[in-house]
Structure formats: structure tokens, C-alpha cells
Scaffold this motif. Structure first.
Motif, mmCIF file in Angstrom:
data_model
loop_
_atom_site.group_PDB
_atom_site.id
_atom_site.type_symbol
_atom_site.label_atom_id
_atom_site.label_comp_id
_atom_site.label_asym_id
_atom_site.label_seq_id
_atom_site.Cartn_x
_atom_site.Cartn_y
_atom_site.Cartn_z
ATOM 1 N N ARG A 213 -26.783 3.853 -41.660
ATOM 2 C CA ARG A 213 -27.370 2.529 -41.905
ATOM 3 C C ARG A 213 -27.160 1.614 -40.686
ATOM 4 N NH1 ARG A 213 -25.428 -0.013 -47.323
ATOM 5 N NH2 ARG A 213 -26.645 1.804 -48.036
ATOM 6 N N GLU B 292 -30.100 -0.131 -38.315
ATOM 7 C CA GLU B 292 -30.254 -1.585 -38.371
ATOM 8 C C GLU B 292 -29.607 -2.294 -37.185
ATOM 9 O OE1 GLU B 292 -28.695 -2.863 -42.106
ATOM 10 O OE2 GLU B 292 -30.202 -1.815 -43.295
ATOM 11 N N THR B 293 -29.241 -1.544 -36.129
ATOM 12 C CA THR B 293 -28.529 -2.131 -34.996
ATOM 13 C C THR B 293 -29.279 -1.877 -33.696
ATOM 14 O OG1 THR B 293 -26.406 -1.794 -36.123
ATOM 15 C CG2 THR B 293 -26.330 -2.194 -33.755
ATOM 16 N N SER C 81 -27.835 -6.968 -34.643
ATOM 17 C CA SER C 81 -28.752 -6.427 -35.634
ATOM 18 C C SER C 81 -30.164 -6.416 -35.056
ATOM 19 C CB SER C 81 -28.714 -7.276 -36.911
ATOM 20 O OG SER C 81 -27.423 -7.267 -37.488
ATOM 21 N N ARG D 215 -35.360 -5.215 -38.311
ATOM 22 C CA ARG D 215 -35.357 -4.674 -39.664
ATOM 23 C C ARG D 215 -34.197 -5.252 -40.470
ATOM 24 N NH1 ARG D 215 -34.499 1.697 -41.404
ATOM 25 N NH2 ARG D 215 -34.488 1.334 -43.624
ATOM 26 N N ALA D 216 -33.008 -5.286 -39.872
ATOM 27 C CA ALA D 216 -31.839 -5.845 -40.560
ATOM 28 C C ALA D 216 -32.031 -7.329 -40.836
ATOM 29 C CB ALA D 216 -30.580 -5.616 -39.723
ATOM 30 N N SER E 50 -29.351 -11.319 -34.444
ATOM 31 C CA SER E 50 -30.337 -10.240 -34.346
ATOM 32 C C SER E 50 -31.075 -10.338 -33.029
ATOM 33 C CB SER E 50 -31.333 -10.329 -35.516
ATOM 34 O OG SER E 50 -32.373 -9.384 -35.356
#
Length: 413
Positions: A254, A258-259, A266, A269-270, A329
Motif C-alpha cells: 500500500r 501511494e508514495t 504521498s 492517488r493517496a 503529497s
């Protein structure tokens, strides 16, 4: 110099130059007297070509003409030799376009020489020069695209993969994790079946929980089972080990999904998942959309490795303003978002200004000092806007900040 011209004549190069002199690219080379690469054009022999030329100048600076060469775009050439070595499947492919949207290389030869005008992301590629995006190609397929510009030619190399097939590797990894744990689970089931009549309630409870290894709460539930003899205690520990292994691997997967691999922040998507959760829970939030001013100049002047270090250092500074329930992000090449939860409009503007000043006062290795532009937007449960619309408003505020001269914060309702 005359000996050199005599040598060119013997090689046939000078004669080729005289023939090329009739074409538009050759005329441009003679006029500009500098190295250049032409746009695709049709040769006298009806071949689609790109002409590459370099001037001939003696030590006294006297111009004698140019040496020119051609790339036959629809024949086997240096582009197809280099790019054709890569093997792609599941609908992924590479193509090359110039600044005028002409297709210079494509795995489908019939596309070479045509205009890449039906692709929804071409204009953005031409303006941003490098980065990634989700777009719809000329066949109506949603694709993940990464692109980069060759500075010396202005050509853009684009690699595209279908969004649907990009998710397949993650599914395959999950399947491998589950398959690797099945032998242990199978042994557990056989053990329970063989001793079911002789073993009392603890083993039955463990057997029930063994069917829920993927549950996020199963570890706590297994720890709560009262195992009062050696066998059941060992089985309980084995199950806890298996649960921890599975959950650790799922968490790693995960995190990878998401990273952002460069900065550790992030990814988009995250960010969208977090925004969806906050809006579903009706939790107010503010979005700080941040863009590094003139970042292309940093890459062009100091190189991409230095640019990468600037991105990492910028991420570190932004993280110093991030609380436990906030999120940092990286949404694009030099674009970031700081998501602040339960923050008023006034506080978000104050934080944005403090963040802008903190980055401006930070000394970056090699580069020195940089500035950022920040767009701010807020969402409350009373508003009718969706979180996607709020994110768009923050982007609009960012563009307004950049349009007003950069190195400033702009709030937009």
C-alpha cells in the motif's frame, strides 16, 4: 580549406550537400548558419525525412556551407533502433513527437508523419516539457503517460501504459503473498481437523480466526483467545506471526502504491483517497497547492540530479508544517499539496505564508535560494462543492499566484 572541400567531394558529401541545397531545410541551414534539425518534410524522392545539419566554418570564421544528414522516418533508423529495443506488452508503447505535434516515431509505422492532435494530453506535454499524467489516447483508451523533452531538439519522448493494465502488477503481488501463506494455513487446518474431538474450545476459536487472516483486527482478536495449554499457545503464536507477516507485506504494498518514490511524499492517488475520507466524514479541510517557481530553470542550469535534491529538500520543509492528521503529497513534477484538516481559512492562509517564507529562507545546496507560489482553498460540510472541485479551486488560486508574479499566496473561494 580547399583540401577539405576536395576531400568532401571525393567522399560524395559535397555533392549530397548540393542536392540538399534545393530543399527547404537546407535553405534554412544556409540562412541561419548554425546546427539545426528540421521538421518532417517530403524529400524529392517522396521519402518522409528529417534533415540534420551542421555548418562548415574555417579557423578564420569563414562560412563554407554545411554538412547534412537525413533520418528516413518510415524506414529503419536510429529512433527505431533505440526505441525498438524495448519490449512492451499489455498495450504499452513509446512514441516521439516534435514541437509541431508531428509524430517522428511510433510502433505503428502508419502513424509516423501524422499529427498527434487527437490525444488529450499533447498540449500539456508541449507546455510543461516533462512530467506525467492520465490521458485518453487517440483510440479512446485511458492511459498513464510519462514524458520528457530532449532540450537540443525540442522532441518529446512519451511512454504510455493503459491504466487498467498498470494495476495488474499490484494484484499479482497480492496473490503471491497470499499463496506463500497458504501452506501454513493448510497445516493449521489439518492440525485442527485431526485433534478436533480431543481439543476443546481454544483450538476451535483459533480455527475460526485462521479464516480471517486478512482482517485488520484479527491480530488483536487472536491475542484475546485464552490458550491454557502448550499446543494451543504455540498455535496462537504461529497465527500471530502469519498475521503480522501478511499485514506488514500489505502495508508495504500500500505504501509503494501511494508514495512518490523520489521524495517519499504521498502521491496524487493517496491525496484523493484522503480527500474522499474527509468529505465522507464531513471533516473540514484546507488545500495548499504549491509550485516551485522557475523549476525548469533549475533543471536546465544545474541538471536533474540537483533538481531532484531540491524536490527532496522542499518536501522536508513542507513536512515540518504537517501535523499528525495532515498530508503532504507530490502531485506533479514540481507541484505539491499540503492538506490541512480541521483548519480555518485564516489559519490556512497564515500557514501558507509561513511555509512560503520558510522555503524562501532555506538555502539549497548548489542552487541557493528558491521561491514558491501557493494557492489556498477550503472545504466545509456546509458547502455544496465536492472535494474534486475544491482541489480545482486551489489549482486556480495557484495559477493566479503565478500569474501575479509568483512567490506569493492566493486564497480563492
Amino acid at each position: 580549406m580547399s583540401d577539405f572541400l576536395w576531400f568532401l567531394t571525393k567522399l560524395g558529401i559535397l555533392g549530397t550537400m548540393r542536392i540538399l541545397n534545393r530543399s527547404f531545410p537546407s535553405q534554412a541551414a544556409l540562412k541561419d548558419k548554425k546546427p539545426q534539425i528540421s521538421s518532417p518534410n517530403m524529400s524529392l524522392l517522396k521519402n518522409l525525412i528529417v534533415v540534420i545539419s551542421s555548418p562548415i566554418i574555417n579557423e578564420e570564421g569563414e562560412y563554407f556551407g554545411f554538412i547534412g544528414g537525413t533520418i528516413y522516418l518510415k524506414n529503419f533508423n536510429i529512433l527505431s533502433k533505440i526505441l525498438g529495443e524495448h519490449y512492451y506488452e499489455n498495450g504499452s508503447y513509446i512514441y516521439v513527437i516534435d514541437e509541431n505535434k508531428n509524430v517522428l516515431y511510433h510502433p505503428y509505422v502508419e502513424r509516423i508523419g501524422t499529427q498527434a492532435g487527437n490525444n488529450s494530453g499533447i498540449d500539456e506535454m508541449l507546455s510543461k516539457k516533462e512530467g506525467g499524467m492520465v490521458l485518453t489516447n487517440s483510440y479512446g483508451v485511458e492511459m498513464l503517460a510519462g514524458y520528457s523533452t530532449i532540450p537540443s531538439t525540442g522532441w518529446i519522448i512519451v511512454t504510455q501504459s493503459p491504466v487498467e493494465s498498470s494495476l495488474v502488477p499490484l494484484t499479482g503481488i497480492m496473490q503471491k503473498v497470499i499463496i506463500r501463506t497458504l501452506p501454513m494455513a493448510f497445516i493449521v487446518f489439518i492440525f485442527i481437523w485431526f485433534f478436533a474431538r480431543a481439543i476443546s474450545r481454544p483450538l476451535q476459536q483459533l480455527a475460526d480466526k485462521a479464516k480471517l487472516l486478512n482482517s485488520p483486527t484479527v491480530g488483536k482478536e487472536i491475542s484475546g483467545i485464552r490458550s491454557w495449554y502448550v499446543e494451543s499457545i504455540k498455535l496462537q503464536k504461529a497465527l500471530l506471526t502469519s498475521v503480522k507477516l501478511i499485514q506488514d507485506q500489505i502495508m508495504d504494498l500500500r505504501k509503494d502504491a501511494e508514495t512518490d518514490p523520489l521524495t517519499g511524499a504521498s502521491n496524487r492517488r493517496a491525496l484523493k483517497l484522503k480527500l474522499g475520507q474527509l468529505s465522507l466524514l464531513e471533516t473540514p479541510f484546507s488545500i495548499l497547492a504549491l509550485d516551485i517557481d522557475h523549476f525548469k530553470h533549475v533543471n536546465d542550469t544545474f541538471g536533474h540530479p540537483v533538481g531532484d535534491e531540491v524536490l527532496k529538500r522542499t518536501t522536508y520543509v513542507i513536512n515540518t508544517f504537517c501535523r499528525e492528521h495532515d498530508l503532504v503529497s507530490r502531485t506533479g513534477g514540481e507541484e505539491f499539496v499540503l492538506l490541512l484538516t480541521n483548519t480555518t481559512t485564516d489559519d490556512s492562509l497564515l500557514i501558507a505564508e509561513r511555509l512560503r517564507l520558510a522555503i524562501a529562507n532555506t538555502k539549497f545546496k548548489t542552487v541557493g535560494h528558491i521561491t514558491v507560489s501557493i494557492g489556498v482553498a477550503s472545504w466545509k460540510k456546509e458547502t455544496t462543492a465536492t472535494y474534486e472541485e475544491t482541489l480545482s479551486v486551489a489549482d486556480e488560486a495557484l495559477y493566479e499566484a503565478k500569474g501575479n508574479g509568483r512567490n506569493q499566496c492566493v486564497y480563492k473561494e
